[in-house]
Scaffold this motif. Sequence first.
Motif, mmCIF file in Angstrom:
data_model
loop_
_atom_site.group_PDB
_atom_site.id
_atom_site.type_symbol
_atom_site.label_atom_id
_atom_site.label_comp_id
_atom_site.label_asym_id
_atom_site.label_seq_id
_atom_site.Cartn_x
_atom_site.Cartn_y
_atom_site.Cartn_z
ATOM 1 N N LYS A 153 1.352 -9.767 3.903
ATOM 2 C CA LYS A 153 0.592 -8.659 3.339
ATOM 3 C C LYS A 153 0.562 -7.546 4.370
ATOM 4 O O LYS A 153 0.640 -7.810 5.565
ATOM 5 N N ILE A 154 0.428 -6.315 3.868
ATOM 6 C CA ILE A 154 0.210 -5.164 4.752
ATOM 7 C C ILE A 154 -1.251 -4.745 4.607
ATOM 8 O O ILE A 154 -1.779 -4.704 3.495
ATOM 9 N N ASN A 155 -1.906 -4.453 5.713
ATOM 10 C CA ASN A 155 -3.231 -3.824 5.669
ATOM 11 C C ASN A 155 -3.110 -2.411 6.218
ATOM 12 O O ASN A 155 -2.509 -2.198 7.280
ATOM 13 N N LEU A 156 -3.707 -1.473 5.490
ATOM 14 C CA LEU A 156 -3.734 -0.070 5.924
ATOM 15 C C LEU A 156 -5.181 0.359 6.088
ATOM 16 O O LEU A 156 -6.019 0.026 5.242
ATOM 17 N N ALA A 157 -5.477 1.110 7.141
ATOM 18 C CA ALA A 157 -6.848 1.581 7.291
ATOM 19 C C ALA A 157 -6.904 2.832 8.149
ATOM 20 O O ALA A 157 -6.191 2.956 9.146
#
Lengths: 123, 123
Positions: free
Chosen positions: B64-68
């Motif tokens: 999964k990719i997390n963006l923040a």
Amino acid sequence: MLWQDDFCRVVLVEDTPGYPGFCRVILNRHAREMTDLDRHERDRLMSAVWKTEQAVRDVLRPDKINLASLGNVVPHLHWHVVPRFRHDPHFPNPIWGEARRAAEPAQDTHPGEALRKALEQAA
Amino acid sequence: MLWQDDFCRVVLVEDTPGYPGFCRVILNRHAREMTDLDRHERDRLMSAVWKTEQAVRDVLRPDKINLASLGNVVPHLHWHVVPRFRHDPHFPNPIWGEARRAAEPAQDTHPGEALRKALEQAA
């Protein structure tokens, strides 16, 4: 539900004490990652995120906005738009860690209607 | 430093054990919020974020990719692009909470050069 069209919807997140005005922008169709969308879809989803950020800023006047697309538990594209205040439970940490202080007692903060209006006007 | 132009830069984050390939996309000029940028600047910064996400996916094949974009401590626009794996220290939680397991011993995972190449090709 604050706003919706045939592409995405904006909902008020009410299960996180201490974070009035916390919104989530959810893609209607199923996709896991932003780079699984084509350019047009990416722009359209982010346009909804910016409109939500602007509405949250206009209505709540937070000290900072936090944006995040995580989806580790539910791998369906959605964006958290979180108004942050110096006095909120986790500030300046992200909202997902341990709280540093208690949530303030529920105030007369029911920003749903004002957010709904701001999103309607921005659409 | 993985990539840069006159608008933003992409750096490899090396101070977070257990997260090889964690990248940060940093706006060069000072701004606090995405809605402080004009539409062209927003699109340009997000285009760098999508290129970084694609490079991270291509090189690391994360679950999964997390963006923040948080910026509570340093209110200067920057995006975290975090490759997440089922075996990483916090999965499926966000990386900012308490770890659920130890970071795996440092492997021969030095994705910097591959990421640099992928970003160059995407630019």
